[in-house]
Design an enzyme around this catalytic site. Sequence first.
Site, PDB file in Angstrom:
ATOM      1  NE  ARG A   9     -27.298  -5.862  17.220  1.00  0.00           N
ATOM      2  CZ  ARG A   9     -27.900  -6.895  16.878  1.00  0.00           C
ATOM      3  NH1 ARG A   9     -28.017  -8.093  17.705  1.00  0.00           N
ATOM      4  NH2 ARG A   9     -28.402  -7.338  15.728  1.00  0.00           N
ATOM      5  CG  ASN A  10     -20.631  -5.606  25.597  1.00  0.00           C
ATOM      6  OD1 ASN A  10     -19.912  -4.598  25.707  1.00  0.00           O
ATOM      7  ND2 ASN A  10     -21.307  -6.029  26.603  1.00  0.00           N
ATOM      8  CE  LYS A  13     -19.813 -10.001  27.012  1.00  0.00           C
ATOM      9  NZ  LYS A  13     -20.893 -10.768  27.143  1.00  0.00           N
ATOM     10  CG  ASP A  69      15.624 -18.223   1.199  1.00  0.00           C
ATOM     11  OD1 ASP A  69      16.065 -17.161   1.514  1.00  0.00           O
ATOM     12  OD2 ASP A  69      16.147 -18.979   0.258  1.00  0.00           O
ATOM     13  CB  SER A  70      11.774 -14.295  -0.046  1.00  0.00           C
ATOM     14  OG  SER A  70      12.561 -13.480   1.057  1.00  0.00           O
ATOM     15  CG  PHE A 152      13.546  -5.408   3.966  1.00  0.00           C
ATOM     16  CD1 PHE A 152      12.226  -5.356   4.541  1.00  0.00           C
ATOM     17  CD2 PHE A 152      14.258  -7.047   3.679  1.00  0.00           C
ATOM     18  CE1 PHE A 152      11.751  -6.501   4.721  1.00  0.00           C
ATOM     19  CE2 PHE A 152      13.563  -7.800   3.792  1.00  0.00           C
ATOM     20  CZ  PHE A 152      12.294  -7.813   4.249  1.00  0.00           C
ATOM     21  CG  ASP A 155      10.980  -3.758  -0.381  1.00  0.00           C
ATOM     22  OD1 ASP A 155      10.989  -4.699  -1.065  1.00  0.00           O
ATOM     23  OD2 ASP A 155      10.788  -3.848   1.052  1.00  0.00           O
ATOM     24  CG  HIS A 180       7.602 -11.459  -1.975  1.00  0.00           C
ATOM     25  ND1 HIS A 180       7.443 -10.133  -1.529  1.00  0.00           N
ATOM     26  CD2 HIS A 180       8.779 -11.868  -1.229  1.00  0.00           C
ATOM     27  CE1 HIS A 180       8.429  -9.742  -0.944  1.00  0.00           C
ATOM     28  NE2 HIS A 180       9.372 -10.632  -1.005  1.00  0.00           N
TER      29      HIS A 180
END
Lengths: 190, 190
Positions: A9-10, A13, A69-70, A152, A155, A180
């Site tokens: 709860r800190n 931290k 690769d797309s 890019f 798009d 994707h």
Amino acid sequence: MTVIIVSTRNKEKLREIKSILGKTIALISLDKIQNAPKIKETGKTYKANALKKARTIFKKTGLPTFAEDSGLEVRALKGRPGIYSARYAGPNADSKLNNIKLLKALEGVPLKRRQALYRCVAVFIAKDGGIKITEGICKGTIALTPKGEKGFGYDPLFIPDGYNKTFGELAERIKNRISHRAKAIRKLRF
Amino acid sequence: MTVIIVSTRNKEKLREIKSILGKTIALISLDKIQNAPKIKETGKTYKANALKKARTIFKKTGLPTFAEDSGLEVRALKGRPGIYSARYAGPNADSKLNNIKLLKALEGVPLKRRQALYRCVAVFIAKDGGIKITEGICKGTIALTPKGEKGFGYDPLFIPDGYNKTFGELAERIKNRISHRAKAIRKLRF
């Protein structure tokens, strides 16, 4: 998406833990590697191309390597440009020329018959040489005219299902949630 | 630190991949969990406390859980305040009171005999219940007076070895590279 409960709860931290975890992965691109080999994407599939890239770089560096690769697959064009998406308008084509060629190929095709999908195959080679391969797809429609400056590739022409804007117009954080590439990378579970 | 080579020269792709990867981990603190149990740190070791916190929350949520316990060990004080660091000056003590008590306990001790170390034990329970425990330490010296507003706990008094400033003065990115907590978390290798 990996969800981790941080049992504190800190607030200070928590902030520190977030900051440390955010830096546990350092990504280094090929530009930063001396004499990185140029890899020709001559494979017949996304998977072959992504594997070739990852294996070549892993062999050279010995470091965990990510590659992908797309491409864009348009139903009315029988899946083209597909793995040739980046050089659709010729070997030295840029995104603008590719977009023009795609619009020309779809001339006269009405919006409801301009279904397309973006596909990404991602490869990760771990330090021990283990290979993981994942795929992500994002379905959508090819717009009648390019719109937006974001993203890019194709798009500005790609309207993802469920939205009425192109990836060129949508906020980056939306694209990076539904694309994707986002789906393929999330499946890798680094 | 995990280093991953991203096998691309495409700056836009790299940017996108970085952004996607940066979001593959979502950290949720106890504040966001309804009826999260309050956990008393009654263990006799850092490890016992961290394990208790992690197990309690994992049992309640079923989600991957991170917990840690940490403290400051001062050689001239035979390792105190140690696991009692957070409540050194009493059960309702805050950092300021703890710092004052520590300075008082070290009154008259010269800088070269004020060696100390920060210790952190981190626990991660994975989805399948597997438990990983790591430890990180950061050695340093207790300053003669508190300096700096950054960090928390005893940071204004802790000068890490190799530096001449306290954690309260050092930039966050430096602390988060060399601290006990950073070391323990990095070893977990999420």
